[in-house]
Design an enzyme around this catalytic site. Structure first.
Site: not given
Lengths: 481, 397
Positions: B129, B164
């Protein structure tokens, strides 16, 4: 040569980026073209497989051509459905919002095929990659050179060769290909090469699918009906000597049986071999001298040679090894440590058949565990207490043909799965898409923060609609979208 | 956890098939510092639900959370199979030398490459991720007030841009940008007051390394003179004010790296369709956002831009729908999790086929006679007519 390779990859990328591979019509046209190739070139494919492996026409059709036709048909029938975005539910608190998962091609994918089913293992992943809308570079195995040549010559005649290319060659070409950037790499082969490929892929953060192998055991329980025994023997022998002479990732590698039944089993197998597996024309030969030598060394290990109860003869000239049965070779011999990938069948005896579960624990996870049994308790134990890519009861190899079951390994036998819909998914990116409206603004989403807003969030996450309603005084509606 | 029944083909009749979800074994979760509690526990939830043993390595850059885990988790969960390992690079390196059945890593693409290479030695599958530059494309025909609020909360309200999926940069038209800039400034003041450096509603920059990194982005001479709002810094308190920049060059550091901080460049174009080319010229991000009411633009966006996830008319919220897979593509990662996807990420889907001894087809076995060949062909093609004919020996080869 390296320049040509780079140019091929570049063109595949340009084609993908221009959108040339994304439409349903393109994908369908390519799948139909593949189907035409399989029908029109059946004889040529059989010829190539005969040259590479001495494969009988029936094996060639059953395991490669016919199998692929079924796969292409399945893809053609389901492609529209697979391409459709999947609507996903949204909690009421997020109203009005819609969510869906969109299946997107990954881009340019690299497929490495193995030599034992050189056409099947090239085109089955190719079907998935094309269905998912990717550009593809296929590198067939150089060890099956006639099949490699067939693919390099014929795929460009049938498929869109700006999007699908075949690059032939050996390890050096493989290495050069691995230096390029790919959106996915699909590999069928050994764990050793699998590690090399994954390490190379790491440099570009390329996801990989590794279809490896392992020692696929077949647990043979006592069967009370003689008809069941007959069928079991047919299937066990077929999954070893009738399946590329055991040179297959899902071939039966060795048997586990209770010691009191071993002599009976050996006799039945010997008879089966005599009746069905004696004609060299019916048997695939060993692929090359190197593998022949590897198998020869397995049998000629003095501690193993003593355990041969049938067969054992070899002919280097014709790369032929007789169907061979070994009874209790040492567990630390090569033939019991390494994947055999050949026509040698060790039988390991146990005190009780339930001990097979313990035997398998601590051993690398194989691609399949087979068990021939009518004992439901044993079946349950095998499913729950062992781990493998797949489990098949009372048959072998046939699970390969089912498009509804994911085909792939776990642990040392690999990761990632394909066949049917799983192939489409393997070569797709599942893009999450959420659509929101400008109506319904909740002020508690925004700073400055205070306790009341925190309370809203507590209710939201616990889906406490009553609590929310009571706090709903701060609701703000907008007059236009 | 329930096995999933699947259909079997006629060729394999009689048989029954199902897919059994099996735990992978022992999994390693390496989490990040920006949402240290969430990104530690969320994957653990999936790993446990799938029946695995777990080792969690929290980030050393969030030491308070890391030691919180080490202190309190053992008193809540079965600490014989759920363990915390604290530490930094050397501990992580040693962990990566072990054999795992799965690794889930949240972080950056540089470390991800190291993890993937280490995983390769043991053929360990991974979920990565990562991040990327998440673009926000803003059209003119929108509810600007709502859009501005959603952009601001997605950027500065989400760990002050250190996320993110936080908006990294905006693309809008030259004609609309003055209105957008005004709306953003107004919203920033509404949320954080006239002196945002004093606001308690803004997270600080995590540490001096990242503070220096962000300062370096601002100090790049290519962006000098482009700050149109904010820019204040306080190194001692590790604070940087919400900062807007207008039309910085694409080859500036800020447009080449993931910002991960409270700096928001606004890039203007003549025509919004140009924005897709700009986005596609960069590595695929974890998320991409679009504010518009135009159906045409929405469809074009969805079809031309690739990202882990996409959100129309909002930011970051898709993260919260557990029915959506959360993960990246290309440089933003591989694999996904959340909800059932977490369960699936830590599960091996084992195909189980039960066959009967009834229904033996001798055509499967050698010696291969012409009659067997015809039969087999008919079976494989699912051709019932040919099947029946071949059984009765009526088919010509």
């Amino acid at each position: 040569m390296a320049m040509d390779l780079e140019r091929v990859v570049e063109q595949a990328r340009e084609t993908f980026e221009s959108g040339g591979t994304r439409s349903y019509f393109w994908r369908r046209s390519q799948l139909r073209a593949l189907k035409d190739l399989l029908h029109e070139k059946e004889a040529a494919i059989c010829e190539a497989l005969k040259l590479d492996l001495g494969k009988h026409r029936v094996e060639a059709y059953r395991d490669e051509i016919g199998f692929l036709i079924k796969s292409v048909d399945h893809a053609l029938q389901n492609l529209k459905k697979w391409m459709k975005p999947e609507k996903v539910s949204v909690p009421l608190v997020a109203f009005p919002t819609t969510s869906e998962v969109v299946l997107e091609p990954l881009g340019v994918v690299l497929i490495f095929a193995s030599w034992n089913f050189p056409i099947g293992l090239s085109l089955e992943p190719l079907i998935g990659a094309i269905s998912a809308g990717n550009s593809v570079v296929l590198k067939p195995s150089e060890l099956a050179s006639a099949s490699s040549k067939f693919l390099a010559t014929n795929l460009p005649k049938y498929l869109d060769n700006k999007a699908v290319s075949v690059i032939e060659g050996g390890p050096l070409v493989g290495q050069q290909l691995l230096e390029q950037k790919w959106d996915k790499i699909f590999f069928t082969g050994s764990a050793r090469i699998g590690r090399i490929i994954m390490t190379a892929a790491a440099k570009h953060l390329t996801p990989v699918c590794l279809e490896l192998g392992g020692k696929c055991p077949a647990i043979i329980d006592s069967l009370s009906r003689s008809r069941d025994v007959k069928v079991a023997i047919n299937r066990v022998a077929g999954a070893k000597w009738g399946f590329c002479s055991g040179q297959a990732c899902i071939a039966i590698d060795y048997l586990l049986v209770e010691e009191k039944y071993a002599p009976f089993l050996v006799d039945l197998l010997k008879e089966k071999i005599k009746n069905c597996y004696m004609r060299p024309a019916d048997l695939t030969r060993i692929v090359n001298k190197q593998h022949f030598q590897r198998l020869r060394e397995m049998i000629e290990d003095p501690l193993v040679a003593d355990t041969v109860v049938h067969g054992g003869s070899l002919d280097q000239e014709s790369l032929y090894i007789e169907p061979t049965i070994l009874l209790d070779p040492p567990l630390d011999s090569e033939v019991m440590k390494e994947e055999i990938f050949g026509p040698l069948l060790p039988i390991i005896t146990l005190k009780k058949i339930g001990d097979s579960i313990e035997f398998l624990k601590g051993r690398p996870k194989p691609l399949v565990i087979y068990a021939f049994t009518n004992d439901e308790k044993l079946k349950k134990r095998i499913i729950e207490e062992t781990s493998s890519g797949a489990v098949t009861f009372n048959d072998a190899v046939i699970q390969f043909a089912l498009d509804t079951l994911p085909f792939g390994g776990t642990g040392e036998s690999g990761f990632g799965k394909y066949h049917g819909r799983f192939s489409f998914d393997q070569f797709s990116h599942r893009k999450a898409v959420m659509r929101r409206s400008f109506c319904l603004e909740f002020s508690f989403r925004y700073p400055p923060w205070n306790e009341r807003k925190l309370q809203f969030l507590r209710y939201i996450y616990s889906f406490n609609y009553v609590g929310l309603l009571l706090l709903f005084l701060g609701l703000k509606r907008c007059s236009s979208t | 956890m329930k096995p999933e029944k699947v259909s079997s083909i006629l060729t394999a009749f009689p048989s029954s098939s199902k897919i059994v979800s099996e735990p992978l074994g022992v999994v390693l979760i390496i989490s990040a510092w920006n949402f240290p509690f969430l990104l530690g526990i969320d994957p653990v939830i999936g790993a446990i639900a799938a029946g695995n043993a777990v080792v969690l390595k929290p980030s050393e850059s969030s030491p308070a959370t890391s030691s919180l885990f080490a202190r309190i988790l053992p008193s809540y969960v079965d600490s014989s199979c759920i363990k915390i390992v604290e530490g930094s690079i050397s501990e992580t390196t040693r962990l990566l030398e072990q054999k795992w059945d799965k690794i889930l890593y949240t972080g950056n693409a540089i470390v991800a490459r190291i993890i993937l290479a280490a995983a390769a030695k043991h053929l360990t599958p991974v979920v990565l991720e990562l991040g990327g530059k998440c673009p926000v494309v803003v059209d003119s025909d929108i509810d600007l007030k709502a859009a501005a609020r959603r952009i601001v909360v997605g950027k500065w309200g989400t760990n002050n841009g250190q996320a993110c999926i936080a908006p990294d940069y905006i693309i809008t038209t030259k004609s609309f940008s003055p209105k957008l800039v005004d709306a953003l400034k107004t919203t920033l003041e509404k949320f954080y007051g006239k002196e945002p450096m004093k606001s308690e509603d803004l997270s600080r920059v995590v540490n001096s390394n990242h503070f220096s990194r962000l300062t370096r982005l601002l100090a790049d001479e290519k962006v000098s003179g482009k700050v149109i709002h904010g820019g204040e810094r306080d190194e001692k308190q590790l604070k940087i004010a919400p900062t807007l920049l207008l039309d910085i060059p694409d080859d500036s550091l800020m447009m080449q790296e993931e910002i991960f901080g409270p700096l928001l460049p606004i890039i203007t174009v003549d025509n919004l369709e140009e924005s897709f080319d700009l986005i596609n010229s960069k590595p695929k991000p974890l998320a991409a956002y679009l504010f518009t009411t135009s159906k045409k633009l929405k469809e074009k966006f969805l079809n031309s831009v690739s990202a882990g996830g996409m959100l129309i008319n909002d930011t970051t919220l898709h993260f919260t729908n557990t029915n959506l897979p959360f993960g990246g593509v290309g440089e933003s990662g591989m694999g996904s999790y959340h909800g059932k996807f977490s369960f699936d990420a830590f599960t091996h889907k084992k195909g189980v086929l039960h066959r009967s001894f009834v229904g033996e087809v001798s055509a499967r076995y050698p010696p291969y006679t012409p009659r067997k060949q015809k039969f087999l062909k008919a079976v494989l093609n699912g051709d019932i007519t040919d099947l029946v004919l071949s059984v009765f020996g009526c088919l010509k080869s």
